[in-house]
Design a protein around this motif. Sequence first.
Motif, PDB file in Angstrom:
ATOM      1  N   ILE A  28       5.093  72.566 126.282  1.00  0.00           N
ATOM      2  CA  ILE A  28       5.412  73.185 127.577  1.00  0.00           C
ATOM      3  C   ILE A  28       5.289  74.705 127.476  1.00  0.00           C
ATOM      4  CG2 ILE A  28       7.262  73.561 129.273  1.00  0.00           C
ATOM      5  CD1 ILE A  28       8.178  70.663 128.610  1.00  0.00           C
ATOM      6  N   TYR A  29       5.780  75.257 126.375  1.00  0.00           N
ATOM      7  CA  TYR A  29       5.690  76.700 126.138  1.00  0.00           C
ATOM      8  C   TYR A  29       4.231  77.156 126.199  1.00  0.00           C
ATOM      9  CZ  TYR A  29       5.924  81.061 123.434  1.00  0.00           C
ATOM     10  OH  TYR A  29       5.800  82.365 123.009  1.00  0.00           O
ATOM     11  N   TYR A  30       3.342  76.457 125.504  1.00  0.00           N
ATOM     12  CA  TYR A  30       1.932  76.840 125.475  1.00  0.00           C
ATOM     13  C   TYR A  30       1.261  76.683 126.829  1.00  0.00           C
ATOM     14  CZ  TYR A  30       1.633  77.674 120.512  1.00  0.00           C
ATOM     15  OH  TYR A  30       1.799  78.201 119.266  1.00  0.00           O
ATOM     16  N   VAL A  31       1.611  75.629 127.558  1.00  0.00           N
ATOM     17  CA  VAL A  31       1.011  75.420 128.879  1.00  0.00           C
ATOM     18  C   VAL A  31       1.414  76.563 129.814  1.00  0.00           C
ATOM     19  CG1 VAL A  31       1.060  73.946 130.935  1.00  0.00           C
ATOM     20  CG2 VAL A  31       0.754  72.918 128.676  1.00  0.00           C
ATOM     21  N   PHE A  38      -3.764  84.551 131.914  1.00  0.00           N
ATOM     22  CA  PHE A  38      -5.021  84.902 132.573  1.00  0.00           C
ATOM     23  C   PHE A  38      -4.974  86.286 133.208  1.00  0.00           C
ATOM     24  CE2 PHE A  38      -5.547  80.243 132.498  1.00  0.00           C
ATOM     25  CZ  PHE A  38      -6.733  80.210 131.783  1.00  0.00           C
ATOM     26  N   THR A  39      -3.768  86.772 133.475  1.00  0.00           N
ATOM     27  CA  THR A  39      -3.644  88.123 134.022  1.00  0.00           C
ATOM     28  C   THR A  39      -2.627  88.898 133.194  1.00  0.00           C
ATOM     29  OG1 THR A  39      -1.866  87.568 135.547  1.00  0.00           O
ATOM     30  CG2 THR A  39      -4.110  87.289 136.368  1.00  0.00           C
ATOM     31  N   LEU A  45       5.128  89.212 132.859  1.00  0.00           N
ATOM     32  CA  LEU A  45       6.251  88.623 133.574  1.00  0.00           C
ATOM     33  C   LEU A  45       6.816  87.384 132.887  1.00  0.00           C
ATOM     34  CD1 LEU A  45       4.980  88.967 137.257  1.00  0.00           C
ATOM     35  CD2 LEU A  45       6.646  90.400 136.073  1.00  0.00           C
ATOM     36  N   ILE A  46       5.989  86.684 132.156  1.00  0.00           N
ATOM     37  CA  ILE A  46       6.416  85.372 131.667  1.00  0.00           C
ATOM     38  C   ILE A  46       6.578  85.277 130.156  1.00  0.00           C
ATOM     39  CG2 ILE A  46       5.651  82.954 131.520  1.00  0.00           C
ATOM     40  CD1 ILE A  46       4.650  83.268 134.371  1.00  0.00           C
ATOM     41  N   SER A  47       5.739  85.944 129.369  1.00  0.00           N
ATOM     42  CA  SER A  47       5.695  85.685 127.927  1.00  0.00           C
ATOM     43  C   SER A  47       7.019  85.940 127.209  1.00  0.00           C
ATOM     44  CB  SER A  47       4.562  86.468 127.267  1.00  0.00           C
ATOM     45  OG  SER A  47       4.805  87.845 127.350  1.00  0.00           O
ATOM     46  N   VAL A  48       7.664  87.071 127.480  1.00  0.00           N
ATOM     47  CA  VAL A  48       8.904  87.373 126.762  1.00  0.00           C
ATOM     48  C   VAL A  48      10.028  86.464 127.229  1.00  0.00           C
ATOM     49  CG1 VAL A  48      10.609  89.148 126.231  1.00  0.00           C
ATOM     50  CG2 VAL A  48       8.207  89.738 126.276  1.00  0.00           C
ATOM     51  N   ALA A  49      10.100  86.192 128.533  1.00  0.00           N
ATOM     52  CA  ALA A  49      11.145  85.281 129.034  1.00  0.00           C
ATOM     53  C   ALA A  49      11.020  83.907 128.372  1.00  0.00           C
ATOM     54  CB  ALA A  49      11.067  85.164 130.554  1.00  0.00           C
ATOM     55  N   MET A  50       9.789  83.423 128.218  1.00  0.00           N
ATOM     56  CA  MET A  50       9.581  82.128 127.555  1.00  0.00           C
ATOM     57  C   MET A  50       9.895  82.224 126.065  1.00  0.00           C
ATOM     58  SD  MET A  50       8.767  79.847 129.796  1.00  0.00           S
ATOM     59  CE  MET A  50       8.044  78.521 128.842  1.00  0.00           C
TER      60      MET A  50
END
Length: 193
Positions: A28-31, A38-39, A45-50
């Motif tokens: 799920i993390y990788y998906v 892609f941007t 916005l997402i990588s550090v939160a995940m």
Amino acid sequence: MVKNSEITRLARENLRGKWSFMVLVALIYYVVIGGASFTFIGNCLISVAMGVGFSSISLKIARKQETQLGDLFSGFKIFLETFLLYLLLVIFVFLWSLLLIIPGIIALFSYSFVYLIAADEPDLLAMEIIAKSKKLTRGHKWQIFRLFWRFFGWFLLSCMTFGIGFLWSLPYFNQALTQLYLQIKQEKAEVES
């Protein structure tokens, strides 16, 4: 200080019986990360939160606490701090890299625990998280480097399987890094008390 061989043994022991759950978490993390990458803005916005969410799960497993799939998204509860953390890390590593590549790499090791600290102490501000990571890694960068190097073969093998191997190597590495973080944190607390 506990040796890296003991750290990796503890990581394997903690993951026993939880591999299928952690492979699902990694998938799920990788998906999610893959879709966001892609941007530049999506990545910011997402990588550090995940990453913080993944670290939250690793901490709960290391502490023998109950965890669930929803914990993977716990970093979004402190979204503003994770976003600021991402921007600050990019800026600091870039600035250190201007001094040559080696200082940039050393800076990366200084920030090795930021996701774990953000998951462990969500009330801290981004600069406090970075400062705490630098404090915890002081005197331990060589051990952290050796831990990363210990997993180099796993990562190389994971690349050779078109990334599928990362579903196992990422949880294993993250659990080992979590163990090291907890050991160093305990050691520093004992020295300060």
